[in-house]
Design an enzyme around this catalytic site. Structure first.
Site, PDB file in Angstrom:
ATOM      1  N   GLN A  16       0.729  -1.218   0.161  1.00 40.59           N
ATOM      2  CA  GLN A  16      -0.265   0.267  -0.014  1.00 40.59           C
ATOM      3  C   GLN A  16       1.089   1.016   0.025  1.00 40.59           C
ATOM      4  O   GLN A  16       0.448   1.794  -0.982  1.00 40.59           O
ATOM      5  CB  GLN A  16      -0.813   0.127   1.616  1.00 40.59           C
ATOM      6  CG  GLN A  16      -1.619   0.943   0.732  1.00 40.59           C
ATOM      7  CD  GLN A  16      -2.678   1.584   2.662  1.00 40.59           C
ATOM      8  OE1 GLN A  16      -2.865   2.136   2.489  1.00 40.59           O
ATOM      9  NE2 GLN A  16      -2.911   0.677   3.351  1.00 40.59           N
ATOM     10  N   GLU A 138       0.964  -1.214   8.588  1.00 42.81           N
ATOM     11  CA  GLU A 138      -0.128  -0.109   8.762  1.00 42.81           C
ATOM     12  C   GLU A 138       0.109  -0.382  10.617  1.00 42.81           C
ATOM     13  O   GLU A 138       0.439   0.787  11.178  1.00 42.81           O
ATOM     14  CB  GLU A 138      -1.173   0.065   8.259  1.00 42.81           C
ATOM     15  CG  GLU A 138      -2.641   0.656   8.859  1.00 42.81           C
ATOM     16  CD  GLU A 138      -2.088   1.926   8.581  1.00 42.81           C
ATOM     17  OE1 GLU A 138      -1.114   2.647   6.988  1.00 42.81           O
ATOM     18  OE2 GLU A 138      -1.439   2.973   9.054  1.00 42.81           O
ATOM     19  N   ASP A 167       0.107   4.146   6.297  1.00 46.28           N
ATOM     20  CA  ASP A 167       0.576   3.449   4.650  1.00 46.28           C
ATOM     21  C   ASP A 167       0.387   4.498   3.885  1.00 46.28           C
ATOM     22  O   ASP A 167       1.093   5.303   2.925  1.00 46.28           O
ATOM     23  CB  ASP A 167      -0.634   2.476   4.456  1.00 46.28           C
ATOM     24  CG  ASP A 167       0.082   0.899   4.959  1.00 46.28           C
ATOM     25  OD1 ASP A 167       1.489   1.257   4.980  1.00 46.28           O
ATOM     26  OD2 ASP A 167      -0.185  -0.324   4.594  1.00 46.28           O
ATOM     27  N   GLY A 246      -8.333  20.749  19.306  1.00 43.85           N
ATOM     28  CA  GLY A 246      -7.869  22.148  19.470  1.00 43.85           C
ATOM     29  C   GLY A 246      -7.976  22.975  21.107  1.00 43.85           C
ATOM     30  O   GLY A 246      -8.806  21.940  22.027  1.00 43.85           O
ATOM     31  N   GLY A 247      -8.658  24.132  21.536  1.00 38.79           N
ATOM     32  CA  GLY A 247      -9.370  24.662  22.529  1.00 38.79           C
ATOM     33  C   GLY A 247     -10.302  24.415  22.650  1.00 38.79           C
ATOM     34  O   GLY A 247     -10.806  24.713  23.510  1.00 38.79           O
TER      35      GLY A 247
HETATM   36  N1  CAO Z   1      11.889  -9.515  -9.404  1.00 33.69           N
HETATM   37  C1  CAO Z   1      12.960 -10.727  -8.617  1.00 33.69           C
HETATM   38  N2  CAO Z   1      13.027 -10.550  -6.779  1.00 33.69           N
HETATM   39  C2  CAO Z   1      11.875  -9.944  -6.246  1.00 33.69           C
HETATM   40  C3  CAO Z   1      11.158  -8.972  -7.636  1.00 33.69           C
HETATM   41  C4  CAO Z   1      11.414  -9.139  -8.735  1.00 33.69           C
HETATM   42  N3  CAO Z   1      10.503  -8.382  -9.581  1.00 33.69           N
HETATM   43  N4  CAO Z   1      10.546  -8.017  -6.408  1.00 33.69           N
HETATM   44  C5  CAO Z   1      10.280  -8.720  -5.237  1.00 33.69           C
HETATM   45  N5  CAO Z   1      12.130  -9.214  -5.383  1.00 33.69           N
HETATM   46  C6  CAO Z   1      11.821 -10.036  -3.580  1.00 33.69           C
HETATM   47  C7  CAO Z   1      12.550  -9.063  -2.977  1.00 33.69           C
HETATM   48  O1  CAO Z   1      14.246  -8.875  -3.755  1.00 33.69           O
HETATM   49  C8  CAO Z   1      12.979 -10.030  -2.171  1.00 33.69           C
HETATM   50  O2  CAO Z   1      13.885 -10.723  -2.010  1.00 33.69           O
HETATM   51  P1  CAO Z   1      14.928 -11.418  -0.767  1.00 33.69           P
HETATM   52  O3  CAO Z   1      14.284 -11.482   0.785  1.00 33.69           O
HETATM   53  O4  CAO Z   1      15.606 -12.171  -0.773  1.00 33.69           O
HETATM   54  O5  CAO Z   1      15.839  -9.588  -0.850  1.00 33.69           O
HETATM   55  C9  CAO Z   1      11.381 -10.546  -1.742  1.00 33.69           C
HETATM   56  O6  CAO Z   1      10.814 -10.527  -3.337  1.00 33.69           O
HETATM   57  C10 CAO Z   1      10.290 -10.001  -1.493  1.00 33.69           C
HETATM   58  O7  CAO Z   1      10.384  -8.487  -0.592  1.00 33.69           O
HETATM   59  P2  CAO Z   1       9.993  -7.958   0.636  1.00 33.69           P
HETATM   60  O8  CAO Z   1      11.053  -8.457   1.506  1.00 33.69           O
HETATM   61  O9  CAO Z   1      10.192  -6.313   0.405  1.00 33.69           O
HETATM   62  O10 CAO Z   1       8.943  -8.563   0.437  1.00 33.69           O
HETATM   63  P3  CAO Z   1       8.009  -9.089   2.602  1.00 33.69           P
HETATM   64  O11 CAO Z   1       6.789 -10.271   1.560  1.00 33.69           O
HETATM   65  O12 CAO Z   1       8.534  -9.755   2.744  1.00 33.69           O
HETATM   66  O13 CAO Z   1       7.627  -8.557   2.866  1.00 33.69           O
HETATM   67  C11 CAO Z   1       7.257  -5.785   3.971  1.00 33.69           C
HETATM   68  C12 CAO Z   1       6.522  -7.036   2.413  1.00 33.69           C
HETATM   69  C13 CAO Z   1       5.811  -4.741   3.198  1.00 33.69           C
HETATM   70  C14 CAO Z   1       6.338  -6.354   5.406  1.00 33.69           C
HETATM   71  C15 CAO Z   1       8.554  -4.657   3.502  1.00 33.69           C
HETATM   72  O14 CAO Z   1       8.686  -4.756   2.116  1.00 33.69           O
HETATM   73  C16 CAO Z   1       8.986  -3.850   4.422  1.00 33.69           C
HETATM   74  O15 CAO Z   1       8.595  -4.029   5.280  1.00 33.69           O
HETATM   75  N6  CAO Z   1       8.849  -2.441   3.300  1.00 33.69           N
HETATM   76  C17 CAO Z   1       8.419  -1.907   4.153  1.00 33.69           C
HETATM   77  C18 CAO Z   1       7.619  -0.870   5.033  1.00 33.69           C
HETATM   78  C19 CAO Z   1       6.545  -1.252   3.853  1.00 33.69           C
HETATM   79  O16 CAO Z   1       6.455  -0.453   2.827  1.00 33.69           O
HETATM   80  N7  CAO Z   1       5.718  -1.198   4.764  1.00 33.69           N
HETATM   81  C20 CAO Z   1       3.672  -1.023   4.193  1.00 33.69           C
HETATM   82  C21 CAO Z   1       3.782  -2.133   3.540  1.00 33.69           C
HETATM   83  S1  CAO Z   1       1.746  -2.132   3.394  1.00 33.69           S
HETATM   84  O17 CAO Z   1       1.955  -0.811   2.440  1.00 33.69           O
END
Ligand code: CAO
Length: 424
Positions: A16, A138, A167, A246-247
């Protein structure tokens, strides 16, 4: 002509926070190229599915006006394509877990080497420090940013709000950082790194609660209901129920139909300047000049009694009648609108804040359009892309691949199985 026409965004965002940022940039006219893992795509495509086989509303409502390319950024050919995209784009936006881009081989240093003019914009859960490696969603941001500890009622636990301030709120912060960096690049010629940590974004939105934290040193917070009720303050800004920030004292009050309608309520502010109007409306003329009621400080220990009397009146009216009666008298009130009422609101539809969107898999769905209105850059909301819908188009039109070169990229498996271009 759109405000950000000509700006190319390499959109590596998912879920998001990041997608809301790039959706805004797309609405302002940027060409947003969403990079997604072949065959998988943004995880939200298949989360909270309501129409089997179709992209979810979670995805469609956050990814309008974008193009989608499937690209495996961990495959060697995929890395080459990504390098070309970095060369070509003005901004790279990402909200991967900390370190994910580095693990792909695209550190900030490497990205700058490829394109010194590029702006790299990131959402992370936390800024540099002890939590910088954490994955964050979030509600974690709402809790770590001061929102939860200051939301809810004094006698209840902390509460998270339905507004996605961690988010979508951070997406807004990031979008501002990006356009500011683009503006600076006009003069400096250089790109830069933009970071919007979710915790920091929520703290920014909780600024008035940190104001109150410091005011506690000067004594109790008199505009909080707990002051009038004689309840002592602790060491931190307390939860204030529906008190206004506010107040001017404010509360949520029942309206006609509250017994069966969970949203038959109004917000009501006892604005000091219109105290006499309030007394007239609720039939409490005796309070206008009465000792203990005539001035705001005198009323602070009687807010329960005063709002109780106002509520006796609001319960005889619908929330819209309250609005119609109070508005002309400058008494600030606001109906508690349900999501259904918001989606059916003609005014919001006219301004494009609520829009109908056509989708080949879903049919028509309702979405939230652009909430920011630019008089010279109108927004036309178009549907979110299907996974990899524009892979071939982007490879050929944006990156100039053709003939054998294009076939080789496709044969490498780096870009999934591209759909033919619309014109083909
Ligand atoms: N090709 C190949 N690999 C890809 C890719 C692509 N096009 N797109 C993503 N990947 C891989 C990433 O490189 C990652 O691999 P590694 O773990 O080996 O480095 C893997 O997919 C997972 O990506 P991620 O770690 O970002 O995703 P997740 O589901 O594990 O975590 C989240 C999700 C949201 C918790 C994390 O991305 C995060 O903390 N983001 C920053 C904070 C944030 O935006 N939070 C809000 C989320 S809701 O809006």
């Amino acid at each position: 002509m759109k405000a950000l026409e000509g700006v190319k965004i390499l959109d590596f965002t998912h879920v998001q926070s990041g997608p809301t940022c790039t959706q805004l940039l797309a609405w302002f006219g940027a060409d947003v190229i969403k990079v997604e893992r072949p065959g998988v795509g943004d995880a939200t495509r298949k989360q909270l599915v309501d129409v089997p086989g179709a992209d979810s509303l979670y995805f469609t409502m956050l990814n309008h006006n974008k193009r989608s390319i499937e690209l495996n950024s961990k495959n060697e050919t995929g890395k080459e394509v990504l390098t070309r995209l970095i060369e070509t784009c003005d901004v790279l936006v990402e909200n991967f877990a900390p370190g994910a881009l580095d693990r792909m081989g695209f550190s900030w240093e490497r990205i700058q080497e490829i394109n010194p003019r590029i702006i790299m914009a990131s959402v992370k859960g936390f800024g540099p420090g002890k939590y910088e490696d954490c994955k964050v969603y979030e509600n974690v941001a709402q809790c770590a940013g001061g929102a939860a500890s200051t939301t809810g009622f004094l006698d209840g636990p902390p509460v998270v709000t339905g507004a996605q301030i961690g988010d979508s709120g951070t997406g807004l912060h990031l979008a501002l950082g990006i356009v500011t960096a683009l503006f600076q690049r006009e003069k400096s010629g250089r790109g830069q790194k933009v970071l919007a940590p979710m915790q920091d974004g929520v703290i920014n939105l909780c600024r008035v609660k940190l104001r109150d934290q410091q005011r506690l040193a000067a004594g109790p917070l008199k505009e909080y209901s707990q002051f009038g009720e004689g309840i002592e303050f602790g060491e931190a800004t307390p939860r204030a129920g529906n008190d206004s920030g506010g107040g001017q004292p404010g509360r949520i009050l029942k309206c006609k139909g509250w017994e069966t309608d969970p949203n038959a309520y109004t917000y009501f502010i006892t604005q000091a300047a219109v105290w006499k109007n309030i007394c007239d409306v609720i039939g409490a003329e005796e309070w206008k000049e009465a000792e203990g009621y005539a001035t705001p400080p005198e009323r602070l220990d009687k807010l329960n009694e005063i709002f109780g009397r106002i509520e006796e009146w609001t319960m005889t009216k619908t929330k819209f009648e309250v609005m119609d009666i109070c508005n002309p008298l400058n008494i600030p009130v606001g109906p508690i609108l349900s999501t259904k009422e918001i989606m059916d609101d003609d005014g919001l539809r006219k301004t494009g804040t609520i829009v109908d969107v056509e989708h080949p898999e879903r049919g028509t769905y309702v979405s939230v359009g652009c909430p920011i209105k630019l008089s010279d850059s109108p927004v036309e909301v178009t549907r979110s892309p299907l996974l990899g819908e524009h892979t071939t188009e982007i490879l050929s039109e944006v990156l100039g691949y053709s003939g054998d070169q294009l076939d080789e990229v496709i044969a490498s498996g780096a870009v999934g199985t591209p759909k033919p271009m619309a014109a083909e």
